[in-house]
Design a protein around this motif. Sequence first.
Motif, PDB file in Angstrom:
ATOM      1  N   PHE A  52      42.589  42.433  37.493  1.00  0.00           N
ATOM      2  CA  PHE A  52      43.995  42.110  37.761  1.00  0.00           C
ATOM      3  C   PHE A  52      44.081  40.597  37.943  1.00  0.00           C
ATOM      4  CE2 PHE A  52      41.688  43.445  41.495  1.00  0.00           C
ATOM      5  CZ  PHE A  52      41.878  42.403  42.385  1.00  0.00           C
ATOM      6  N   GLN A  53      45.281  40.026  37.869  1.00  0.00           N
ATOM      7  CA  GLN A  53      45.415  38.566  37.852  1.00  0.00           C
ATOM      8  C   GLN A  53      44.352  37.993  36.903  1.00  0.00           C
ATOM      9  OE1 GLN A  53      45.426  38.062  42.295  1.00  0.00           O
ATOM     10  NE2 GLN A  53      47.129  36.675  41.875  1.00  0.00           N
ATOM     11  N   ALA A  82      45.550  43.187  34.281  1.00  0.00           N
ATOM     12  CA  ALA A  82      46.943  42.936  34.628  1.00  0.00           C
ATOM     13  C   ALA A  82      47.125  41.429  34.781  1.00  0.00           C
ATOM     14  CB  ALA A  82      47.291  43.642  35.936  1.00  0.00           C
ATOM     15  N   THR A  83      48.208  40.896  34.261  1.00  0.00           N
ATOM     16  CA  THR A  83      48.428  39.443  34.343  1.00  0.00           C
ATOM     17  C   THR A  83      48.836  39.024  35.747  1.00  0.00           C
ATOM     18  OG1 THR A  83      50.719  39.746  33.611  1.00  0.00           O
ATOM     19  CG2 THR A  83      49.068  39.257  31.916  1.00  0.00           C
ATOM     20  N   GLN A  84      49.477  39.942  36.491  1.00  0.00           N
ATOM     21  CA  GLN A  84      49.960  39.649  37.834  1.00  0.00           C
ATOM     22  C   GLN A  84      49.229  40.511  38.866  1.00  0.00           C
ATOM     23  OE1 GLN A  84      52.217  37.160  38.160  1.00  0.00           O
ATOM     24  NE2 GLN A  84      52.170  36.975  35.925  1.00  0.00           N
ATOM     25  N   TYR A  85      49.493  40.222  40.131  1.00  0.00           N
ATOM     26  CA  TYR A  85      48.955  41.067  41.200  1.00  0.00           C
ATOM     27  C   TYR A  85      49.899  42.267  41.342  1.00  0.00           C
ATOM     28  CZ  TYR A  85      46.718  42.408  45.536  1.00  0.00           C
ATOM     29  OH  TYR A  85      46.028  43.103  46.507  1.00  0.00           O
ATOM     30  N   ASP A  86      49.736  43.220  40.414  1.00  0.00           N
ATOM     31  CA  ASP A  86      50.692  44.315  40.279  1.00  0.00           C
ATOM     32  C   ASP A  86      49.943  45.620  40.005  1.00  0.00           C
ATOM     33  OD1 ASP A  86      52.461  46.206  38.751  1.00  0.00           O
ATOM     34  OD2 ASP A  86      53.946  44.635  39.130  1.00  0.00           O
ATOM     35  N   GLU A  89      51.024  47.543  36.803  1.00  0.00           N
ATOM     36  CA  GLU A  89      50.558  46.907  35.572  1.00  0.00           C
ATOM     37  C   GLU A  89      49.091  47.217  35.320  1.00  0.00           C
ATOM     38  OE1 GLU A  89      50.257  42.576  33.301  1.00  0.00           O
ATOM     39  OE2 GLU A  89      50.881  42.641  35.407  1.00  0.00           O
ATOM     40  N   GLN A  90      48.260  47.198  36.377  1.00  0.00           N
ATOM     41  CA  GLN A  90      46.851  47.512  36.168  1.00  0.00           C
ATOM     42  C   GLN A  90      46.652  48.971  35.761  1.00  0.00           C
ATOM     43  OE1 GLN A  90      43.891  47.201  39.349  1.00  0.00           O
ATOM     44  NE2 GLN A  90      42.366  46.483  37.882  1.00  0.00           N
ATOM     45  N   LYS A 208      49.107  37.296  49.864  1.00  0.00           N
ATOM     46  CA  LYS A 208      49.523  37.821  48.564  1.00  0.00           C
ATOM     47  C   LYS A 208      48.662  37.333  47.398  1.00  0.00           C
ATOM     48  CE  LYS A 208      54.248  38.305  50.224  1.00  0.00           C
ATOM     49  NZ  LYS A 208      55.670  37.932  50.073  1.00  0.00           N
ATOM     50  N   ASP A 210      48.011  34.413  46.555  1.00  0.00           N
ATOM     51  CA  ASP A 210      48.731  33.308  45.917  1.00  0.00           C
ATOM     52  C   ASP A 210      48.638  32.075  46.810  1.00  0.00           C
ATOM     53  OD1 ASP A 210      50.915  32.378  43.901  1.00  0.00           O
ATOM     54  OD2 ASP A 210      51.780  31.956  45.875  1.00  0.00           O
ATOM     55  N   ASN A 237      42.492  31.753  46.476  1.00  0.00           N
ATOM     56  CA  ASN A 237      43.833  31.162  46.485  1.00  0.00           C
ATOM     57  C   ASN A 237      44.338  30.957  47.911  1.00  0.00           C
ATOM     58  OD1 ASN A 237      44.169  30.923  43.695  1.00  0.00           O
ATOM     59  ND2 ASN A 237      44.877  33.027  43.497  1.00  0.00           N
TER      60      ASN A 237
END
Length: 333
Positions: A52-53, A82-86, A89-90, A208, A210, A237
């Motif tokens: 993810f990310q 997954a492109t985001q922390y989602d 999506e994963q 998060k 981020d 991060n």
Amino acid sequence: MKKLVFIYVVLISAFILYLYHYHLEISRFRSFYQQEKALQGKMDEKYVMVTFQAGMDYWKRCLKGFEDAAQALNVSVEYRGATQYDVNEQVTVLEQVIAKKPAGIAVSAINPTALTETINKAVDKGIPVVLFDSNASGSKAFSFLGTNNYNAGVTAAHKMAELLGKRGKVAVITLPHQLNHQERTKGFLETIYQEYPQMEVVAVKDGKGDSLASKEAALEILNEYPDVEGIFATEANGGIGIGEAILSLENKKVKIISFDTDKRTLDMVKQGIISATLAQGTWNMGYWSLQFLFHLHHRLTPSLQSGYPLLPPYVDTGITVVTKANVENFYAK
């Protein structure tokens, strides 16, 4: 005449002995060759790593280990994430990978339970799955390869106590819904509470994953508790965000312990903004994940009477404390 017969007998015996050793060596060579051949796949045999990310620097060493194992085993690999922390999506990415029926899948789970059903679906379809870095312990995945995250939190607590002279208020910025971060946080909190009575954890906040969100969380902590002297970030991060928060506050001195070894983190360690970071054995995670998947796919692992493949359920890939003293050793060469 007797001497001649004796010589013939000796020569024939020597020849027979030579033939025996020759065939024995040929047999050994064939056996060795067959073993070597068994540890070689085909280039159309594809294994997939799912994270993810996906753009994070952190995954680069994991993927490098995965690719190095692929080269050794003569198979191909693919990287998806997954492109985001989602979470959703994963799950979608993993469903897409399963639909292509790869030889095996290595997954880092964004959530300890949300991917369990999809992981189990892959295993039930005969696709071997191992987990790395972040576990989903209730799933049917065959093994987990990663840091002993509780012990990593313990190590961070001891390092923080060393930096603060075993006294003072501290805080944690983490990812509260991800199992590996829960374990790091738990190890840190319990060690401070049990072993350092003159230290107190006054806040645990969600960064998060981020840097901007972590910066804001750090500023909130320091606004509410201006006497906080140390902050532990359970991922890279977060450490960067905390570092940026401290830089934005003139003359504010806070000890920061972070996680992982991306370039920005190492630069902050070198500059003295981050006091220490914990380096994980990420190459090992990727390399041994593929080795395990290959052995499962080719049924090379011993099995229990039930037929279930016998693999270690957990492999600790280790950590190292990185400070100014050894930071140069962790930059990518």
